[in-house]
Each structure stands twice: as structure tokens, then as C-alpha cells.
Write an enzyme that holds these catalytic residues in place. Structure first.
Site, PDB file in Angstrom:
ATOM      1  CB  SER A   1       5.679   0.537   0.436  1.00 25.53           C
ATOM      2  OG  SER A   1       4.343   0.825   0.090  1.00 25.53           O
TER       3      SER A   1
ATOM      4  CE1 TYR B   1       6.496   6.053  -0.288  1.00 23.83           C
ATOM      5  CE2 TYR B   1       4.901   4.419  -1.027  1.00 23.83           C
ATOM      6  CZ  TYR B   1       5.713   4.934  -0.033  1.00 23.83           C
ATOM      7  OH  TYR B   1       5.751   4.323   1.203  1.00 23.83           O
TER       8      TYR B   1
END
Ligand SMILES: NC(=O)c1ccc[n+]([C@@H]2O[C@H](COP(=O)([O-])OP(=O)(O)OC[C@H]3O[C@@H](n4cnc5c(N)ncnc54)[C@H](O)[C@@H]3O)[C@@H](O)[C@H]2O)c1
Length: 288
Positions: free
Chosen positions: A141, A154
């Protein structure tokens, strides 16, 4: 050389029942590869595999489960051939600021995104080294570069995934395996729907979001081109990568980016588009 003349590889994809993983699987089959779709959601993964025809098969795999990994590799080998390419795509998020998430939610994110990926890489390293070939592609990500409010654990799981990935790739640099890591920005899947439902994730809507098929193209292209690392968008992604190194700079930039994200999110909601995954194109740019 046409795409279909590339050597057909056996590809194992995690989190393949939906979102980016489903798009990767569909494109890989369309390019002539044989694909083992795996997912914690058994019913959905089997029906996704059936839709892709006889070059695809489905298997239940919770990526946190080491025995499940061994079974998935065995099932792929029995049905399609030994796994040439592992695509570690499965991941989860829980939206909200760190203080508002339960400790269990923090742990769940790390267990799936980081420990699940490590378990898969650990399984693949031995098997692929024994067969003398293999390519591990980790879907990470852009949050692995940027500390962002609303993405504490996250982002931490993705920072750690990137550190693990590149360390292993360096350890194995003289061996037969290849390693690629790909960093999607905001992508219109159920994960983005979850972020859309929570105003603390508004920063995800500050920049343009991508369709899962666009990310899938980069991932499936990587099976042949084997890049070390791919960021999105190619230029702005590099800028974000540098910005993340300087938390003081982030404090200066953040208010403007956050305000844009809030405006864009509110516009989508007021346009009657509460699910980001339904949008064919979003007029803004995104960071996660
Ligand atoms: N959507 C985004 O904006 C975005 C942005 C950057 C990175 N990513 C990353 O891309 C990857 C795919 O995300 P997505 O948007 O397609 O998500 P998604 O929620 O649409 O799909 C995720 C899939 O993973 C499966 N899954 C969840 N937990 C699992 C587990 N323990 N074991 C096996 N499968 C499991 C789900 O059942 C689902 O099918 C993730 O790693 C995510 O972190 C997504």
C-alpha cells in the site's frame, strides 16, 4: 509477442474472492495463466473460480493459518501444477483513530496483513527454492510510505510488510527466486467502501482513486517484467514516498490534503454514491 504467448504460469492469489484479488485472478486467466484463487470466504472463492473456467480452481485459505498454506500449495500443485508465482494480496483494515479501535482490531490487522503475509512467504520460500524457481509478489500500500491519521495500524502493518519484503529479497538475491512489491493507492473495492463510511478515513478521498482492474494490470504485468517495486501514481507516488520520510513536512501538508479529502468524500456522499466501489471514476486523487 502477444500476451497470450507468454509462458503459462501457475499463480496462487490470496484474497481472490473480491476486489483487487478477483481482478488479478481474472486478468491472469485471460493472459493464459493457470490460477489457484484462495480466500477466507470459501463460498465466494469457489464461485469466483468457477466463473473463470477450467484454467482456474478455488481453495479456502485463511492466510493466518500455516497448515492452510501448505494445503493451498498442495491443492494448486495437484490441480494446476507447482506454483510459479505467489501473489500475497489478502488484507483487511479497521477504520478509525488508534484510540478508538479495540486492541483486538489492532491485533487483527497485524495478524492478517503482516503475519499472514509472512506465513505465506515462509511457505513459498522453501517450496519455490526446492523447485528452483518462483516469484513472490506482495500487494502492499502507499500507506507503507506515509504516516496518515486514520491508518495507524493499517499503515504500520504495511510499513512492516515492506521492510520484511525487501529484507527477504536481499537475503535471497543470489538464489533462484524473484521478488516484487506493489503499492496500490485508494482502489474502488469494498475496502474503500469501508473507508467511505467513516469520516476519519476522509484522507483516502483526497486524490484520484483507481479501479481494481488498473491495479490488477500492474500486478499481472509484473509476472513477466518482474519489477522490484511499483508505486501509484508513477510520479506522484514517488513524491508521496519522499514526503513520508519527513513527519514535520507532513504536518504542514496534511491540513490541505485532509480538507480536500473531506470535500471530495462529502461530494460523493451527496451525489448519492455511498459506496466508492460503485463509482466508475472518481474526480479526485487518493493516497491509501
Ligand atoms: N482498496 C484500497 O484502497 C487499497 C489500497 C491500498 C492497498 N490495498 C491492499 O490491496 C489488497 C486487496 O484489498 P481490496 O481492496 O481488494 O480488499 P477487499 O476487502 O475488497 O478484498 C479483500 C479480500 O481478502 C479476503 N480476506 C480477508 N481476510 C483474509 C484472510 N485472513 N485470509 C484470506 N483472505 C482474506 C476477503 O475475504 C476479500 O475477498 C489488500 O492487501 C489491501 O491492503 C487496498
Amino acid at each position: 509477442m502477444s500476451r497470450n504467448s507468454e509462458r503459462s504460469q501457475v499463480v496462487l492469489v490470496t484474497g481472490a474472492a473480491d476486489g483487487i484479488g478477483a481482478a488479478i485472478s481474472a486478468l491472469a486467466v485471460a493472459r493464459g495463466h493457470r490460477v489457484m484463487l484462495t480466500d477466507v470466504n470459501g463460498e465466494a472463492v469457489h464461485s469466483a473460480a468457477r466463473r473463470l473456467g477450467d484454467r482456474a480452481a478455488g481453495c479456502v485459505l485463511d492466510i493466518r493459518d500455516p497448515e492452510g498454506w501448505a494445503k493451498a500449495f498442495d491443492a494448486a500443485e495437484a490441480q494446476l501444477g507447482a506454483v510459479d508465482v505467489l501473489i500475497n494480496n489478502a488484507g483487511i483494515t479497521h477504520t478509525g483513530h488508534a484510540r478508538d479501535l479495540s486492541l483486538q482490531q489492532h491485533r487483527d490487522i497485524v495478524e492478517v496483513n503482516l503475519l499472514g503475509t509472512i506465513t505465506g512467504v515462509h511457505t513459498a520460500l522453501r517450496r519455490m527454492t526446492e523447485q528452483g524457481r518462483g516469484h513472490i509478489i506482495n500487494v502492499c500500500s502507499m500507506t507503507s510510505f506515509l504516516p496518515l491519521p486514520g491508518y495507524s495500524t493499517y499503515g504500520a502493518s504495511k510499513y512492516a510488510m515492506r521492510g520484511f519484503h525487501h529484507s527477504v529479497a536481499l537475503e535471497e538475491r543470489n538464489g533462484p527466486l524473484d521478488f516484487t512489491i506493489i503499492h496500490p493507492p485508494s482502489t474502488r473495492t469494498k475496502m474503500l467502501d469501508q473507508e467511505m463510511a467513516d469520516p476519519t478515513s476522509a484522507i483516502s478521498f483526497a486524490e484520484k482513486s483507481y479501479a481494481p482492474e488498473q491495479i490488477a494490470k500492474a500486478v499481472v504485468d509484473a509476472i513477466v517484467s518482474k519489477p522490484v517495486e511499483v508505486v501509484f501514481p508513477p510520479l506522484a507516488g514517488r513524491v508521496q514516498r519522499i514526503a513520508g520520510v519527513f513527519p514535520r513536512l507532513m504536518r504542514w501538508v496534511l491540513p490541505r490534503v485532509e480538507a480536500r479529502g473531506v470535500r471530495q468524500r462529502e461530494r460523493l456522499v451527496s451525489d448519492g454514491q455511498p459506496r466508492a466501489s460503485d463509482a466508475s471514476e472518481t474526480p479526485h486523487r487518493s493516497v491509501s
